[in-house]
Design an enzyme around this catalytic site. Structure first.
Site, mmCIF file in Angstrom:
data_model
loop_
_atom_site.group_PDB
_atom_site.id
_atom_site.type_symbol
_atom_site.label_atom_id
_atom_site.label_comp_id
_atom_site.label_asym_id
_atom_site.label_seq_id
_atom_site.Cartn_x
_atom_site.Cartn_y
_atom_site.Cartn_z
ATOM 1 N N CYS A 179 0.718 17.205 4.765
ATOM 2 C CA CYS A 179 0.781 16.272 6.202
ATOM 3 C C CYS A 179 2.286 17.326 7.037
ATOM 4 O O CYS A 179 2.294 17.265 7.606
ATOM 5 C CB CYS A 179 1.661 14.783 5.352
ATOM 6 S SG CYS A 179 0.309 13.747 4.340
ATOM 7 N N HIS A 224 6.137 14.469 11.162
ATOM 8 C CA HIS A 224 5.126 13.678 10.465
ATOM 9 C C HIS A 224 5.365 12.272 10.690
ATOM 10 O O HIS A 224 6.570 11.620 10.433
ATOM 11 C CB HIS A 224 5.610 14.122 9.046
ATOM 12 C CG HIS A 224 3.986 13.249 8.232
ATOM 13 N ND1 HIS A 224 3.131 13.153 8.425
ATOM 14 C CD2 HIS A 224 4.225 12.941 7.418
ATOM 15 C CE1 HIS A 224 1.731 12.958 8.068
ATOM 16 N NE2 HIS A 224 2.931 12.056 6.911
ATOM 17 N N ASN A 258 -0.633 6.926 9.330
ATOM 18 C CA ASN A 258 -0.751 8.111 8.831
ATOM 19 C C ASN A 258 -1.345 9.097 8.213
ATOM 20 O O ASN A 258 -3.067 8.729 7.491
ATOM 21 C CB ASN A 258 0.072 7.741 6.862
ATOM 22 C CG ASN A 258 0.619 9.208 6.891
ATOM 23 O OD1 ASN A 258 0.014 10.591 6.848
ATOM 24 N ND2 ASN A 258 1.291 9.243 5.817
HETATM 25 O O1 UT7 Z 1 2.241 11.296 4.398
HETATM 26 C C1 UT7 Z 1 2.849 11.963 3.472
HETATM 27 C C2 UT7 Z 1 4.160 11.900 3.050
HETATM 28 N N1 UT7 Z 1 3.888 10.372 2.454
HETATM 29 C C3 UT7 Z 1 5.224 9.344 2.965
HETATM 30 O O2 UT7 Z 1 5.926 9.902 3.227
HETATM 31 C C4 UT7 Z 1 5.557 8.321 2.198
HETATM 32 C C5 UT7 Z 1 6.424 7.902 1.099
HETATM 33 N N2 UT7 Z 1 6.858 6.202 1.064
HETATM 34 C C6 UT7 Z 1 6.310 5.000 1.588
HETATM 35 O O3 UT7 Z 1 6.961 5.465 3.097
HETATM 36 C C7 UT7 Z 1 6.771 3.876 1.139
HETATM 37 O O4 UT7 Z 1 7.344 4.071 -0.166
HETATM 38 C C8 UT7 Z 1 5.859 2.993 0.712
HETATM 39 C C9 UT7 Z 1 6.015 2.073 2.639
HETATM 40 C C10 UT7 Z 1 4.257 3.397 0.896
HETATM 41 C C11 UT7 Z 1 6.097 1.739 -0.418
HETATM 42 O O5 UT7 Z 1 7.550 1.011 0.668
HETATM 43 P P1 UT7 Z 1 8.388 0.584 -0.285
HETATM 44 O O6 UT7 Z 1 9.486 0.433 0.477
HETATM 45 O O7 UT7 Z 1 8.881 2.225 -1.189
HETATM 46 O O8 UT7 Z 1 8.056 -0.478 -1.280
HETATM 47 P P2 UT7 Z 1 7.962 -0.680 -2.794
HETATM 48 O O9 UT7 Z 1 6.648 0.565 -3.221
HETATM 49 O O10 UT7 Z 1 9.290 -0.448 -3.189
HETATM 50 O O11 UT7 Z 1 7.854 -1.901 -3.295
HETATM 51 C C12 UT7 Z 1 8.955 -2.832 -2.815
HETATM 52 C C13 UT7 Z 1 9.117 -4.220 -2.469
HETATM 53 C C14 UT7 Z 1 8.143 -4.479 -4.764
HETATM 54 O O12 UT7 Z 1 7.993 -5.713 -5.004
HETATM 55 P P3 UT7 Z 1 9.606 -6.047 -5.491
HETATM 56 O O13 UT7 Z 1 9.831 -5.866 -6.530
HETATM 57 O O14 UT7 Z 1 10.464 -5.797 -4.138
HETATM 58 O O15 UT7 Z 1 9.368 -7.969 -5.141
HETATM 59 C C15 UT7 Z 1 6.645 -4.104 -4.583
HETATM 60 O O16 UT7 Z 1 5.490 -5.542 -4.730
HETATM 61 O O17 UT7 Z 1 7.476 -4.433 -2.361
HETATM 62 C C16 UT7 Z 1 6.060 -4.990 -2.831
HETATM 63 N N3 UT7 Z 1 5.394 -4.237 -2.120
HETATM 64 C C17 UT7 Z 1 4.466 -4.493 -1.729
HETATM 65 N N4 UT7 Z 1 4.336 -5.703 -0.497
HETATM 66 C C18 UT7 Z 1 3.729 -6.312 -0.056
HETATM 67 C C19 UT7 Z 1 4.370 -3.248 -2.493
HETATM 68 N N5 UT7 Z 1 3.912 -2.767 -1.715
HETATM 69 C C20 UT7 Z 1 3.644 -3.936 -1.186
HETATM 70 C C21 UT7 Z 1 2.469 -4.392 0.326
HETATM 71 N N6 UT7 Z 1 2.578 -5.950 0.414
HETATM 72 N N7 UT7 Z 1 1.484 -3.197 0.670
#
Ligand code: UT7
Length: 334
Positions: free
Chosen positions: A123, A259, A290
């Site tokens: 990226c 990005h 993305n």
């Molecule tokens: O391009 C290269 C660089 N990439 C990036 O910069 C991406 C960086 N990361 C991110 O943008 C974020 O980490 C994501 C968008 C990928 C994920 O978001 P997050 O807020 O970090 O989610 P998480 O993995 O911490 O999960 C938070 C909650 C969890 O539930 P509980 O345990 O709080 O109840 C997950 O189970 O969200 C839940 N969850 C979802 N819920 C609905 C995880 N994925 C999903 C989903 N739909 N798809």
């Protein structure tokens, strides 16, 4: 006595002369994604800012998308393909190990005088390409350089993977870099933190298919939270340094084009950089997802086309991703 040889001599400065983008034809909504994974439109929008993304059709190959974006960039720059001294393509989704995509694209464009090669900087690839291009123009190894960021991330996405299926999109963005009488691309601030090599990658590498033909196709995997934290906190000093090295402050900016990884990362950077409210910020992620190496040039093109950022204005670019690698620079918009 040894002979003295000539050093190459280039232009005093370099700048982006024109940009162009290609957005594939298939619009994929959050609802469509949620038919496969357990998620909601509301969750995807609020956690990332993504409303929809584009996925390429079979005909919209990385080559086809690159040529379309490059054609627009060359026309905008007023540069002919034969004038190009180099074509650099940043991609992680050209699924043939060799030869490079750039050699094919250069040939199809008619860039008969150009060197051509691919780079792998995920990226951050477009910002890496811009840095190389400006060094080439100033160093004298090319007068005009075409930089393309292109991805078909849908090819490497596991549509059943709840942690990645909603985030990636496809597309291409290009820029023509050439000589300038005034500085147009500031000093790059770049680096790599290979201690986080495993944070983003493939589920397995291609060699496994040789031994285990039933292994299926590899897909991208990402430790989302790890990358999120790194990007939100570690990229701020990088962005600050790019401003400092260009000799300007956040107040002087006409646009901020990070990005397009996640709107919440963008928001964290805005806050930490104390970006003034008058500086427009790229939010192309809403309609594009993305797109890795393509995200910054696509976002730049949209801001210019929609009049959100001024032609000739000064923009801060910052790319970050798998490696983990990063690159930032201040540019004058074409
Ligand atoms: O391009 C290269 C660089 N990439 C990036 O910069 C991406 C960086 N990361 C991110 O943008 C974020 O980490 C994501 C968008 C990928 C994920 O978001 P997050 O807020 O970090 O989610 P998480 O993995 O911490 O999960 C938070 C909650 C969890 O539930 P509980 O345990 O709080 O109840 C997950 O189970 O969200 C839940 N969850 C979802 N819920 C609905 C995880 N994925 C999903 C989903 N739909 N798809």
């Amino acid at each position: 006595m040894s002979k003295t040889i000539q050093s190459p001599a280039g232009a005093e400065h370099a700048r982006i002369l024109g940009t162009g983008g290609y957005r594939p034809s298939r619009v994929i909504t959050n609802e469509q994604i949620c038919q496969v994974i357990d998620s909601t439109d509301e969750w995807i929008r609020s956690r990332t800012g993504i409303e929809e993304r584009r996925w390429a059709t079979a005909e919209e190959t990385v080559g086809v998308m690159s040529i379309a974006a490059a054609g627009k960039a060359l026309a905008a720059a007023g540069v002919e393909a034969e004038q190009l001294g180099c074509v650099i393509i940043s991609t992680v989704t050209h699924l043939s190990q060799t030869p490079s995509l750039a050699a094919d694209v250069a040939n199809q464009l008619g860039a008969v005088n150009a060197a051509a090669f691919d780079i792998s900087a995920a990226c951050a690839g477009f910002c890496h390409g811009l840095a190389l291009a400006q060094d080439m123009v100033r160093g004298g190894s090319a007068e005009y350089v075409l930089v393309i960021g292109v991805e078909r991330l849908s090819d490497l996405t596991d549509m059943n993977d709840r942690s990645t299926a909603f985030i990636f999109g496809d597309g291409a963005g290009a820029a023509v870099v050439g000589p300038s009488q005034t500085p147009g691309i500031g000093p790059v601030v770049w680096g790599a933190d290979g201690s986080q090599y495993d944070a983003i990658g493939q589920t397995f590498d291609w060699s496994r298919l040789r031994d285990e033909p039933d292994a299926g196709f590899p897909a991208l995997r990402m430790s989302g939270q790890q990358v999120f934290r790194w990007a939100s906190y570690q990229m701020v000093p990088v962005a600050k340094k790019a401003l400092e090295r260009a000799g300007i402050t956040a107040d002087d900016l006409d646009a901020f084009i990070p990005h397009q990884a996640n709107n919440r990362i963008t928001d964290a950077m805005i806050k930490a950089l104390k970006l003034p409210a008058h500086v427009p910020v790229a939010r192309d992620i809403a309609k594009t997802g993305n797109t890795s190496a393509a995200s910054i040039p696509l976002a730049m093109e949209r801001m210019l086309e929609e009049g959100e950022a001024p032609h000739g204005g000064v923009a801060l670019l910052i790319g970050f991703g798998a490696g983990l690698v990063y690159a930032a620079q201040v540019v004058v918009l074409p």
